[in-house]
Structures are given as structure tokens and as C-alpha cells.
Design a protein around this motif. Structure first.
Motif, short mmCIF file in Angstrom:
data_model
loop_
_atom_site.label_atom_id
_atom_site.label_comp_id
_atom_site.label_asym_id
_atom_site.label_seq_id
_atom_site.Cartn_x
_atom_site.Cartn_y
_atom_site.Cartn_z
N MET A 1 0.85 -1.17 0.00
CA MET A 1 0.00 0.00 0.00
C MET A 1 0.90 1.24 0.00
SD MET A 1 -3.18 0.78 2.46
CE MET A 1 -4.25 -0.19 1.44
N THR A 2 0.62 2.15 -0.91
CA THR A 2 1.45 3.35 -1.03
C THR A 2 0.90 4.47 -0.15
OG1 THR A 2 0.17 4.24 -2.87
CG2 THR A 2 2.01 2.75 -3.40
N LEU A 3 1.73 5.48 0.03
CA LEU A 3 1.33 6.63 0.83
C LEU A 3 0.14 7.34 0.19
CD1 LEU A 3 1.99 8.21 3.36
CD2 LEU A 3 3.62 9.54 2.04
N GLY A 4 0.14 7.41 -1.14
CA GLY A 4 -0.98 8.05 -1.85
C GLY A 4 -2.29 7.32 -1.64
N SER A 5 -2.26 5.99 -1.62
CA SER A 5 -3.50 5.25 -1.41
C SER A 5 -3.97 5.38 0.05
CB SER A 5 -3.33 3.79 -1.80
OG SER A 5 -2.32 3.18 -1.04
N LEU A 6 -3.02 5.50 0.98
CA LEU A 6 -3.42 5.75 2.37
C LEU A 6 -4.05 7.12 2.52
CD1 LEU A 6 -0.41 4.25 4.33
CD2 LEU A 6 -2.71 3.34 4.20
N TRP A 7 -3.51 8.10 1.78
CA TRP A 7 -4.04 9.45 1.80
C TRP A 7 -5.50 9.46 1.34
CZ3 TRP A 7 -3.34 14.14 3.60
CH2 TRP A 7 -3.89 15.24 2.96
N LEU A 8 -5.81 8.64 0.34
CA LEU A 8 -7.17 8.59 -0.18
C LEU A 8 -8.13 7.91 0.78
CD1 LEU A 8 -6.44 7.81 -3.92
CD2 LEU A 8 -7.11 9.99 -2.91
N LEU A 9 -7.62 7.11 1.72
CA LEU A 9 -8.48 6.47 2.70
C LEU A 9 -9.01 7.46 3.73
CD1 LEU A 9 -6.62 3.12 3.42
CD2 LEU A 9 -8.73 3.43 2.15
N LEU A 10 -8.30 8.57 3.92
CA LEU A 10 -8.74 9.56 4.89
C LEU A 10 -9.90 10.37 4.30
CD1 LEU A 10 -5.27 10.92 6.05
CD2 LEU A 10 -6.70 9.24 7.20
N ALA A 11 -10.83 10.74 5.14
CA ALA A 11 -11.96 11.55 4.71
C ALA A 11 -11.47 12.93 4.28
CB ALA A 11 -12.97 11.68 5.84
N ARG A 12 -12.20 13.56 3.38
CA ARG A 12 -11.79 14.87 2.85
C ARG A 12 -11.65 15.90 3.97
NH1 ARG A 12 -14.33 19.57 0.67
NH2 ARG A 12 -13.02 20.50 -0.94
N ARG A 13 -12.59 15.90 4.88
CA ARG A 13 -12.55 16.85 5.98
C ARG A 13 -11.34 16.60 6.89
NH1 ARG A 13 -17.73 18.66 9.54
NH2 ARG A 13 -16.66 20.29 10.64
N THR A 14 -11.01 15.35 7.12
CA THR A 14 -9.83 15.00 7.92
C THR A 14 -8.57 15.52 7.25
OG1 THR A 14 -10.93 13.02 8.76
CG2 THR A 14 -8.54 13.07 8.90
N ARG A 15 -8.48 15.32 5.93
CA ARG A 15 -7.31 15.80 5.20
C ARG A 15 -7.18 17.31 5.30
NH1 ARG A 15 -8.08 12.64 -0.39
NH2 ARG A 15 -10.20 13.20 0.10
N LEU A 16 -8.30 18.04 5.20
CA LEU A 16 -8.26 19.50 5.29
C LEU A 16 -7.77 19.95 6.66
CD1 LEU A 16 -11.52 20.50 3.38
CD2 LEU A 16 -9.15 20.78 2.63
N TRP A 17 -8.27 19.33 7.71
CA TRP A 17 -7.83 19.68 9.06
C TRP A 17 -6.34 19.41 9.24
CZ3 TRP A 17 -9.63 22.49 12.87
CH2 TRP A 17 -11.00 22.75 12.94
N MET A 18 -5.89 18.28 8.72
CA MET A 18 -4.49 17.91 8.91
C MET A 18 -3.55 18.82 8.12
SD MET A 18 -4.74 13.79 9.22
CE MET A 18 -3.05 13.62 9.72
N VAL A 19 -3.92 19.16 6.90
CA VAL A 19 -3.08 20.07 6.10
C VAL A 19 -3.10 21.47 6.71
CG1 VAL A 19 -2.89 21.19 3.86
CG2 VAL A 19 -3.22 18.74 3.98
N GLY A 20 -4.28 21.95 7.10
CA GLY A 20 -4.38 23.27 7.74
C GLY A 20 -3.60 23.33 9.04
N GLY A 21 -3.68 22.27 9.84
CA GLY A 21 -2.94 22.23 11.09
C GLY A 21 -1.44 22.22 10.86
N THR A 22 -1.00 21.50 9.84
CA THR A 22 0.43 21.46 9.52
C THR A 22 0.92 22.84 9.10
OG1 THR A 22 0.23 19.15 8.84
CG2 THR A 22 2.17 20.36 8.08
N LEU A 23 0.13 23.53 8.29
CA LEU A 23 0.51 24.89 7.89
C LEU A 23 0.55 25.83 9.09
CD1 LEU A 23 -1.48 25.20 4.54
CD2 LEU A 23 0.98 24.83 4.84
#
Length: 163
Positions: free
Chosen positions: A1-23
Motif C-alpha cells: 500500500m502506497t502513501l498516496g492510497s493511504l491518503w485517499l483512505l482519509l476523509a476529505r474533511r480530515t485531510r483538510l484539518w491535517m493540512v491546515g494544522g500542519t501549515l
């Protein structure tokens, strides 16, 4: 399993929170470095200058950590299943612990020189630690959930149900 496929397993809202928090953590760390240079030059700490750094670092770190924890739908055992986790997750988990230990050591060493120094440094290390731990938890949790959803592979000599 690649990092990109793991990224797609996360919900869109979760991804937004995580990217925003990282920034936010990156911005808080940059502001913390600016206040650190001002502290080194003057030898005095400005509490009002530290508040934006603290808010961005800690707020962003928790904005990554909590969605990262919620990304796992199953019980994840970090140490017991260490070899089964993706390398990226193991690397980020180890890096987060290294940042925590380095931050603790730096704050202790800086405190011996100037008692105000740890207050300037702690937020920068804490935000980075929380963000790394959140990303590691999300990657490890998403891969564990994906492994749990897959059927178990057949072993040699095993009987196939229905045959």
C-alpha cells in the motif's frame, strides 16, 4: 500500500484539518524563531509576541493530532505490530519521539543559561511533535484499517469455503 492510497483512505474533511494544522504549525514555528532571535538579541522575552506562536503551534498541532487519531477505525497497537506498519508511519512516529526528546533536552539546557528561554522554545517543539505524531497515527491507523478490511490470504493446503 502506497502513501498516496493511504491518503485517499482519509476523509476529505480530515485531510483538510491535517493540512491546515500542519501549515499552522509551520507558521507558529516561524514566528517562534523570530521571537527567539529577538530574545537572544535583547535577553528579554515578550509574552505578547509569544502568543501568536503558541496559538498557531499548539492549535495546529492538535488540529493534526485529533483527526489523525480519529482516522483509525480499529485498535492499533504501535509496538506489537511495528513491522506490519508502513515505513512512512514508523519513520514519522520515531521522528516525533526524537523531536520530543530533543525539545526536552534543549529546554533543559536553555533553562540553565536563562530561566526565560524554555518558555520561548517549548511551543515550537511541542507543535512539531504533535503534528508528526498526528500524521504518523493517521498513516498507521489508515493502513491498519485497510488491512483489517481485506480478506485473509489463503495458505497452502487451506480449504476454500463453498468448495
Amino acid at each position: 500500500m502506497t502513501l498516496g492510497s493511504l491518503w485517499l483512505l482519509l476523509a476529505r474533511r480530515t485531510r483538510l484539518w491535517m493540512v491546515g494544522g500542519t501549515l499552522a504549525v509551520l507558521a507558529g514555528t516561524a514566528l517562534g524563531l523570530l521571537s527567539l532571535t529577538a530574545f537572544v538579541d535583547s535577553g528579554r522575552s515578550e509574552p505578547l509576541a509569544l502568543l501568536p506562536s503558541m496559538a498557531l503551534s499548539l492549535g495546529g498541532g492538535y488540529a493534526v493530532l485529533f483527526p489523525g487519531i480519529s482516522a483509525s477505525r480499529c485498535n492499533v497497537r504501535i509496538h506489537r505490530n511495528w513491522r506490519g506498519h508502513p515505513r512512512t508511519g514508523r519513520f514519522l512516529w520515531t521522528l516525533s519521539l526524537a523531536v520530543a526528546v530533543a525539545g526536552l533536552g534543549t529546554c533543559i539546557a536553555a533553562g540553565t543559561v536563562n530561566p526565560l528561554a524554555p518558555g520561548v522554545l517549548v511551543w515550537m517543539f511541542m507543535g512539531v511533535y504533535l503534528a508528526l505524531a498526528g500524521w504518523a497515527t493517521a498513516i498507521i491507523g489508515a493502513s491498519a484499517a485497510a488491512r483489517q478490511d481485506q480478506p485473509e490470504p489463503l495458505r497452502a493446503g487451506a480449504r476454500v469455503p463453498g468448495r
